[in-house]
Design a protein around this motif. Structure first.
Motif, PDB file in Angstrom:
ATOM      1  N   LEU A 130      -5.731  20.795 113.801  1.00  0.00           N
ATOM      2  CA  LEU A 130      -5.834  19.483 114.447  1.00  0.00           C
ATOM      3  C   LEU A 130      -4.648  19.285 115.371  1.00  0.00           C
ATOM      4  N   THR A 131      -4.826  18.507 116.383  1.00  0.00           N
ATOM      5  CA  THR A 131      -3.733  18.289 117.346  1.00  0.00           C
ATOM      6  C   THR A 131      -3.299  16.827 117.412  1.00  0.00           C
ATOM      7  N   LYS A 174     -11.594  13.070  93.453  1.00  0.00           N
ATOM      8  CA  LYS A 174     -10.838  12.556  94.595  1.00  0.00           C
ATOM      9  C   LYS A 174     -10.573  11.076  94.370  1.00  0.00           C
ATOM     10  N   ASP A 175      -9.373  10.640  94.694  1.00  0.00           N
ATOM     11  CA  ASP A 175      -9.058   9.225  94.522  1.00  0.00           C
ATOM     12  C   ASP A 175      -7.904   8.852  95.442  1.00  0.00           C
ATOM     13  N   GLY A 176      -7.717   7.552  95.619  1.00  0.00           N
ATOM     14  CA  GLY A 176      -6.633   7.061  96.446  1.00  0.00           C
ATOM     15  C   GLY A 176      -7.141   6.165  97.560  1.00  0.00           C
ATOM     16  N   PRO A 177      -6.277   5.288  98.080  1.00  0.00           N
ATOM     17  CA  PRO A 177      -6.699   4.322  99.102  1.00  0.00           C
ATOM     18  C   PRO A 177      -6.567   4.830 100.534  1.00  0.00           C
ATOM     19  N   SER A 178      -5.949   6.023 100.728  1.00  0.00           N
ATOM     20  CA  SER A 178      -5.591   6.427 102.096  1.00  0.00           C
ATOM     21  C   SER A 178      -6.784   6.884 102.937  1.00  0.00           C
ATOM     22  N   ALA A 179      -7.987   6.964 102.346  1.00  0.00           N
ATOM     23  CA  ALA A 179      -9.174   7.354 103.131  1.00  0.00           C
ATOM     24  C   ALA A 179      -9.863   6.140 103.756  1.00  0.00           C
ATOM     25  N   GLY A 180      -9.252   4.961 103.642  1.00  0.00           N
ATOM     26  CA  GLY A 180      -9.887   3.727 104.116  1.00  0.00           C
ATOM     27  C   GLY A 180     -10.298   3.776 105.572  1.00  0.00           C
ATOM     28  N   ILE A 181      -9.364   4.119 106.483  1.00  0.00           N
ATOM     29  CA  ILE A 181      -9.711   4.099 107.918  1.00  0.00           C
ATOM     30  C   ILE A 181     -10.639   5.264 108.241  1.00  0.00           C
ATOM     31  N   THR A 182     -10.548   6.368 107.470  1.00  0.00           N
ATOM     32  CA  THR A 182     -11.438   7.515 107.745  1.00  0.00           C
ATOM     33  C   THR A 182     -12.885   7.148 107.425  1.00  0.00           C
ATOM     34  N   ILE A 183     -13.104   6.479 106.304  1.00  0.00           N
ATOM     35  CA  ILE A 183     -14.461   6.060 105.930  1.00  0.00           C
ATOM     36  C   ILE A 183     -15.011   5.062 106.959  1.00  0.00           C
ATOM     37  N   ALA A 184     -14.135   4.097 107.335  1.00  0.00           N
ATOM     38  CA  ALA A 184     -14.562   3.079 108.305  1.00  0.00           C
ATOM     39  C   ALA A 184     -14.936   3.721 109.642  1.00  0.00           C
ATOM     40  N   THR A 185     -14.141   4.691 110.072  1.00  0.00           N
ATOM     41  CA  THR A 185     -14.402   5.357 111.355  1.00  0.00           C
ATOM     42  C   THR A 185     -15.708   6.152 111.307  1.00  0.00           C
ATOM     43  N   ALA A 186     -15.908   6.863 110.190  1.00  0.00           N
ATOM     44  CA  ALA A 186     -17.146   7.650 110.051  1.00  0.00           C
ATOM     45  C   ALA A 186     -18.366   6.733 110.026  1.00  0.00           C
ATOM     46  N   LEU A 187     -18.230   5.585 109.343  1.00  0.00           N
ATOM     47  CA  LEU A 187     -19.343   4.631 109.254  1.00  0.00           C
ATOM     48  C   LEU A 187     -19.661   4.042 110.622  1.00  0.00           C
ATOM     49  N   ILE A 188     -18.630   3.660 111.355  1.00  0.00           N
ATOM     50  CA  ILE A 188     -18.830   3.088 112.690  1.00  0.00           C
ATOM     51  C   ILE A 188     -19.433   4.130 113.627  1.00  0.00           C
ATOM     52  N   SER A 189     -18.975   5.370 113.481  1.00  0.00           N
ATOM     53  CA  SER A 189     -19.525   6.450 114.323  1.00  0.00           C
ATOM     54  C   SER A 189     -21.026   6.613 114.066  1.00  0.00           C
ATOM     55  N   ALA A 190     -21.405   6.567 112.786  1.00  0.00           N
ATOM     56  CA  ALA A 190     -22.827   6.724 112.458  1.00  0.00           C
ATOM     57  C   ALA A 190     -23.649   5.555 112.971  1.00  0.00           C
ATOM     58  N   LEU A 191     -23.086   4.338 112.894  1.00  0.00           N
ATOM     59  CA  LEU A 191     -23.824   3.146 113.306  1.00  0.00           C
ATOM     60  C   LEU A 191     -23.906   3.012 114.818  1.00  0.00           C
ATOM     61  N   THR A 192     -22.879   3.474 115.518  1.00  0.00           N
ATOM     62  CA  THR A 192     -22.845   3.313 116.975  1.00  0.00           C
ATOM     63  C   THR A 192     -23.348   4.547 117.708  1.00  0.00           C
ATOM     64  N   GLY A 193     -23.401   5.666 117.000  1.00  0.00           N
ATOM     65  CA  GLY A 193     -23.825   6.903 117.655  1.00  0.00           C
ATOM     66  C   GLY A 193     -22.737   7.554 118.471  1.00  0.00           C
ATOM     67  N   ARG A 194     -21.524   7.063 118.374  1.00  0.00           N
ATOM     68  CA  ARG A 194     -20.402   7.649 119.114  1.00  0.00           C
ATOM     69  C   ARG A 194     -19.772   8.771 118.265  1.00  0.00           C
ATOM     70  N   PRO A 195     -19.596   9.953 118.826  1.00  0.00           N
ATOM     71  CA  PRO A 195     -19.001  11.064 118.052  1.00  0.00           C
ATOM     72  C   PRO A 195     -17.492  10.853 117.826  1.00  0.00           C
ATOM     73  N   ILE A 196     -17.004  11.506 116.794  1.00  0.00           N
ATOM     74  CA  ILE A 196     -15.563  11.466 116.482  1.00  0.00           C
ATOM     75  C   ILE A 196     -14.933  12.737 117.030  1.00  0.00           C
ATOM     76  N   ARG A 197     -13.830  12.572 117.723  1.00  0.00           N
ATOM     77  CA  ARG A 197     -13.172  13.712 118.360  1.00  0.00           C
ATOM     78  C   ARG A 197     -12.799  14.759 117.301  1.00  0.00           C
ATOM     79  N   LYS A 198     -13.074  16.014 117.584  1.00  0.00           N
ATOM     80  CA  LYS A 198     -12.889  17.096 116.613  1.00  0.00           C
ATOM     81  C   LYS A 198     -11.415  17.389 116.318  1.00  0.00           C
ATOM     82  N   GLU A 199     -10.545  17.084 117.285  1.00  0.00           N
ATOM     83  CA  GLU A 199      -9.123  17.429 117.111  1.00  0.00           C
ATOM     84  C   GLU A 199      -8.324  16.331 116.395  1.00  0.00           C
ATOM     85  N   VAL A 200      -9.012  15.254 115.980  1.00  0.00           N
ATOM     86  CA  VAL A 200      -8.316  14.098 115.411  1.00  0.00           C
ATOM     87  C   VAL A 200      -8.440  14.098 113.885  1.00  0.00           C
TER      88      VAL A 200
END
Length: 773
Positions: free
Chosen positions: A728-729, A672-698
């Motif tokens: 996804l919706t 796997k390669d490419g820069p387009s996963a940048g915001i996805t990684i950041a969101t997953a990291l913030i979710s883990a650090l803050t304990g806030r879940p990520i919406r399943k439909e997003v």
């Protein structure tokens, strides 16, 4: 110095010159000449003969006559019935005019008369012998002078007279004869005549050689003609029409009927002439024959008439292909412009997309809709320039390149020419085939395409070239610049369903000898195949799965188990086994530290689950999942962005010193390669650090910078199809990709909510659920 001076009448001569000691007849008709003769007969029969410089003059003057002439004696005069006078004259001595008298009725002149030195000097004798030897050789070569003339000449003892007599027998110009007459010195005169006769002898020798050569050539030509006529007669008697003569006649007719340009026709006829002369057993014979055959079979002027009915073309394109609206629109535009101008050069289209999306079959449909011949050339694995341009005829087994071979196969000058897999060309020490393709695909150059084998320019400007490629990045820049790129993304599930019902299943039923009444595959069954038994942008695997169902159905019917088979989502596993793939479904519930990203692959779009796990440690960042360098850098960037926003996000600012962060992308065997996963990684990291879940439909895609800005990405259409397939919706995309939304099929756009973002904060607002814990 003159021996004596006298005054005598003058008789001008036209085209004639008399040497001393010569005796000859003259016909005299001009009045002044007749008067001069009569005056001479009344006196001592002496008259001066000199030659006119211009023999066309009827009444010459003093300046029109040579000063040096011959003093002659009139031996006899006879009047003829036609009014002219025939006289017999004898040359006496050379004489030169000192004074010219015009007596109105005739001319008279005062002369200095010269007599030859008759002493026999040794040098004179040597010159005489040389002259006689050369004269004898000349007579043998000339054959215009009899042997008796040579015998009589050999008896002459006076050197001056010998020179004059021999000079009179030579075929000299008037000016050359006059030059000899004006030479008073006997030795000099002999030398001059020897020089002249030697030149004449060399000319005769050269003429003889040329004559012999011409004669040999004529004899050879006559012999060949005779032998050919004999061969024709023998072949006719034997009923043999397969001989070379008959073959030449057939080839000539074919050349005349091929419609070649004039310069190509000349080349073909020239090669045919060579072929006729070369023995059949010679290796060169087959080489020339093959070349002529290629020139004949390549289309030079034959063309199919374009069917420019746009409505009919549109109907054919829609009948053969579901979707692909952009490509169809481009073809119809070309037809419309062609109908208006009748002269538009063939466009060079490049259809880029994953395997199995119908690029090749679409090109066939374009040819059908335009009423043109279709020819396909596969460029996959081509690494030799001569594959495109052909080989020189000097090589063993030489033949034209694939372009000319394709034109021969098409048989017309305006086919639809498919260059399949143009991105798969490579190069090695034998040259770069992509460089050779530059000329083929340049509308400003391809009217004069040069093939090494044909060696004559060929017009490709009427051809409609369509190239196909899976990966645009591997096509060289200059080659890509010459083509109009049309991207064909993967099909949606709905489009695949229609394609399977309207095309694939019907074709497989025919291939397997089944009737529609014997096998029915319901829509829910087709959808199960699409979702759980195929993973592709196109429909090739889908067709293979339908073929498998047809085979099993054929076995059931032939064995007599059933007469009719119905396949649905309930019994699909009986035919195809357990599901192969399980992707494509959104998470059942909101997850902490798990974000759904979107990826672009060679088989279309796909969803990407990015997981982040925290554990006590010293801030070590671990990346797993066979990530490429660019994706690793995106993870590092996302990590740095989160560290810079700890206070804003209510995260422990020292988390990077107390916790190890593990970022994992499942399916670790797949690169796997490419820069387009940048915001996805950041969101997953913030979710883990803050304990806030990520919406399943997003789902989300976008490159991130250190300042938290979201940059545009590629492949939005394919990624949107994957998100739609996954259920996804809501789709979070960079604001700069708003222009690409129009390329997404309407059925997908209606089911997805697109959220345009330019900062990470906006991403978090739509992606995270709940409040900070």
């Amino acid at each position: 110095m003159a021996d004596k001076e006298i005054i005598v009448p003058l008789l001008p001569l036209r085209g004639l010159l008399v040497y001393p000691t010569m005796v000859l007849h003259l016909d005299v008709g001009r009045d002044k000449s007749v008067q001069a003769l009569e005056k001479a007969m009344l006196d001592d029969h002496l008259i001066f003969l000199t030659t006119q410089k211009d023999e066309s003059l009827n009444e010459p003057g003093e300046e029109d006559l040579y000063n040096m002439g011959t003093l002659t004696k009139v031996k006899q005069m006879l009047k003829l019935p036609n009014g002219t006078i025939r006289v017999l004259v004898e040359g006496l001595n050379r004489a030169e005019v000192t004074t010219f008298y015009d007596n109105e009725t005739y001319f008279s002149v005062k002369l200095d008369v010269f007599e030859d030195n008759q002493e026999k000097e040794i040098e004179h004798q040597a010159l005489m012998r040389t002259l006689l030897e050369y004269f004898g050789q000349y007579i043998k070569l000339s054959k215009k002078i009899t042997a008796e003339t040579f015998s009589s000449t050999s008896d002459i003892e006076e050197p001056g007279r010998l020179a004059d007599i021999i000079a009179s027998h030579l075929p000299l110009k008037q000016k050359e004869k006059q030059e000899i007459l004006e030479i008073i010195d006997v030795r000099e005169r002999l030398s001059k005549v020897i020089e002249i006769i030697n030149n004449e002898k060399e000319v005769l020798q050269l003429e003889k050689k040329i004559g012999q050569r011409v004669k040999r050539s004529m004899e050879r030509t006559q012999k060949e003609y005779y032998l050919r006529e004999q061969m024709k007669a023998i072949q006719k008697e034997l009923g043999d029409k397969e001989g070379k003569t008959g073959e030449i006649a057939v080839l000539t007719e074919k050349i005349e009927a091929a419609g070649m340009p004039e310069h190509i026709k000349e080349t073909a006829l020239k090669e045919l002439d060579r072929y006729e002369k070369v023995p059949t057993s010679s290796a060169e014979s087959s080489v020339i024959r093959n070349y002529i055959e290629w020139l004949i079979t390549i289309p030079w002027s034959k063309a199919t008439k374009d069917d420019l009915n746009i409505h009919k073309a549109e109907k054919i394109l829609h009948r053969d292909h579901h979707g692909l609206e952009k490509v169809k629109e481009r073809v119809l535009e070309y037809l419309a412009v062609q109908q208006l101008t009748q002269s538009l050069k063939g466009p060079i289209l490049c259809l880029v997309g994953p395997p199995g999306v119908g690029k090749t079959s679409l090109a066939k449909s374009i040819a059908t809709s335009m009423n043109r011949q279709f020819v396909r050339v596969s460029l996959g694995g081509v690494r030799d320039e001569s594959e495109i341009r052909g080989h020189r005829r000097t090589y063993v087994g030489a033949m034209p390149g694939r372009i000319i071979q394709g034109m021969k196969k098409a048989g017309t000058v305006n086919p639809v020419f498919l260059l399949d897999e143009i991105d798969k060309m490579s190069n090695d020490f034998r040259g770069d085939p992509s460089a050779a393709m530059l000329e083929v695909l340049d509308p400003e150059q391809n009217h004069n395409f040069s093939d090494h084998y044909i060696e004559e320019s060929y017009d490709l400007s009427k051809v409609m070239f369509i190239a196909t490629a899976n990966n645009l990045a591997t096509i060289p820049g200059p080659l890509r610049d010459r083509m109009e790129i049309i991207s064909i993304a993967g099909y949606t599930e709905i489009e695949k369903l229609h394609i399977a019902k309207d095309h694939l299943l019907i074709r497989q039923l025919q291939n397997h000898g089944l009737q529609k009444s014997q096998l029915q595959v319901r829509e829910d069954g087709l959808m199960q195949i699409i979702r759980y038994y195929t993973r592709e942008a196109g429909v090739r695997s889908l067709e293979r799965q339908l073929a498998a169902i047809c085979r099993k159905t054929a076995k059931i019917i032939v064995s007599g188990e059933k007469k009719r088979v119905v396949v649905s989502d309930k019994n699909i596993a009986d035919f195809l086994g357990k599901p192969i793939f399980h992707y494509g479904m959104a998470e059942a519930e909101d997850q902490i530290g798990v974000a759904t990203g979107l990826a672009y692959t060679t088989v279309g779009g796909d969803t990407l689950q990015i997981e982040v796990s925290l554990s006590p440690g010293k801030g070590k960042l671990v990346l797993t999942g066979k990530l490429g360098d660019v994706m690793k850098e995106s993870a590092q960037t996302a990590f740095s962005v989160v560290r810079s926003k700890t206070e804003q996000l209510h995260i422990d600012k020292d988390f990077h010193e107390k916790q190890d962060v593990h970022i994992h992308v499942p399916e670790g065997a797949v690169p796997k390669d490419g820069p387009s996963a940048g915001i996805t990684i950041a969101t997953a990291l913030i979710s883990a650090l803050t304990g806030r879940p990520i919406r399943k439909e997003v789902g989300m895609t976008g490159e991130i910078t250190l300042r938290g800005r979201v940059l545009p990405i590629g492949g939005l259409k394919e990624k949107s199809l994957a998100a739609h397939r996954a259920g996804l919706t809501k789709l979070i995309i960079p604001k700069d990709n708003e222009k690409d939304i129009d390329d997404i099929p309407e059925s997908v756009r209606d089911d997805l909510e697109f959220v345009l973002v330019s900062e990470l904060d906006e991403v978090l607002e739509h992606a995270l659920a709940g409040e900070n814990k």
